[in-house]
Scaffold this motif. Structure first.
Motif: not given
Length: 272
Positions: A235-236, A240-243, A248-249
Motif C-alpha cells: 500500500t505505502v 510512494r510511487k504516486k508521490l 525509499w532512499r
C-alpha cells in the motif's frame, strides 16, 4: 532462536512495558524461551498469567502446544496487543471493525452535545474531531486499508457530520460540500496523512533501528500459491510511487527536511 532479521542478526522478542511478544521459527525454541521467561520472572517475584497469554501461528503446519508450568497456552487467530487487533492473516479488518464500534460508542455518549443549542457548529465539530476521530484513528498508521475499508470509515464519518449539522432526508448535501462546510477531510485521507507522517519519523531514525529494518524486511520461506495479498508495505509503496519517489532512499531525502515534509503532507490529499 528468533526470526531472521537481517544478514547477521535475529529478532528474538518485542517488548513494551510488561507486554512481551516472543518470536520464533521453531516450536522447540519458542517453548524453551517461554519456559525461561517464566522461570526468570518467578525469580524476581513476577508471574506469567497463562489466561492472558496467547500463541499465534503464522503459515505453519506445526500444532504442538506451548506450555507454562504445565498449563497449555491457548492458540488464537487474533488478539489485542497495545490496543490494536493482530490477525494471523495480516489484515486490518478486525482492528478497523473494533475501532468503528468504539467510535460509535463514543459518538453516542456525546449525543447530548450534538443535540444542544448552547454549542456552536464549530465547537461541535472540534469536539467530534478530538473525541470521536481520535478514537477511530488510533493506530491507523499501520492499517492495510482496502477500498471497502475506506468506504466504511468515510460513511461513518459523513453520517456523524450530517447528524451534527442536523441534515436529514429529504434535505441533502453533497459529500464535497459537507467537507467544505465542516472544514474537514475524509477519514481515509486522514489515515493516509497520519501514515506518512509516521513514515517521516521512521525514515529519520537510525538505519539499524528495528522499525527501519521492518520497512524493507522480507520473511524467509516461500509464500502460498496464488495472487499475493495486498499488504501494508504494498500500500505505502504504491502511494510512494504516486508521490513521485522511485525508492525509499529518495523518500528518506525528502523526509530529512521536516519543513518540506510538512508541506508534502499538507498537499497529500491533492496528490493522492
Amino acid at each position: 532462536r528468533g526470526i531472521r532479521w537481517n544478514f547477521t542478526t535475529t529478532l528474538e522478542d518485542l517488548d513494551y512495558a510488561d507486554d512481551i511478544v516472543l518470536l520464533s521459527s521453531r516450536h522447540q525454541d519458542l517453548q524453551d524461551k517461554t519456559t525461561r521467561l517464566s522461570s526468570i520472572a518467578q525469580s524476581v517475584g513476577l508471574h506469567v498469567n497463562t489466561g492472558k497469554t496467547n500463541v499465534m501461528r503464522l503459515n505453519t503446519k506445526q500444532h504442538h502446544q506451548v506450555n507454562i508450568d504445565g498449563n497449555e497456552i491457548k492458540d488464537v487467530n487474533t488478539f489485542v496487543y497495545l490496543g490494536a487487533v493482530l490477525d494471523n492473516e495480516g489484515g486490518s479488518e478486525g482492528d478497523i471493525k473494533r475501532r468503528l464500534t468504539q467510535a460509535r460508542t463514543t459518538y453516542a455518549m456525546l449525543r447530548p452535545v450534538w443535540r444542544s443549542t448552547s454549542f456552536s457548529r464549530r465547537t461541535k465539530i472540534n469536539i467530534f474531531n478530538s473525541n470521536v476521530m481520535s478514537v477511530l484513528l488510533y493506530c491507523s498508521e499501520m492499517w492495510r486499508i482496502t477500498a471497502k475499508d475506506e468506504d466504511k470509515l468515510d460513511v461513518f464519518q459523513r453520517t456523524c457530520l450530517r447528524r451534527i449539522l442536523k441534515i436529514y432526508w429529504p434535505t441533502t448535501i453533497s459529500n464535497e460540500d459537507l467537507y467544505n462546510v465542516t472544514q474537514t477531510t475524509s477519514v481515509s485521507n486522514m489515515a493516509r496523512i497520519r501514515r506518512w507522517r509516521w513514515i517521516g519519523h521512521l525514515l529519520r531514525r537510525d538505519k539499524d533501528s528495528n522499525m527501519r529494518v521492518a520497512l524493507t524486511w522480507a520473511p524467509e520461506g516461500k509464500r502460498r500459491q496464488g495472487r499475493p495479498k495486498n499488504t501494508w508495505r504494498r500500500t505505502v509503496e504504491n502511494e510512494r510511487k504516486k508521490l513521485g519517489w522511485s525508492s525509499w532512499r529518495e523518500t528518506e531525502i525528502q523526509a530529512s527536511d521536516r519543513k518540506r515534509w510538512k508541506n508534502i503532507l499538507f498537499s497529500l490529499k491533492l496528490q493522492l
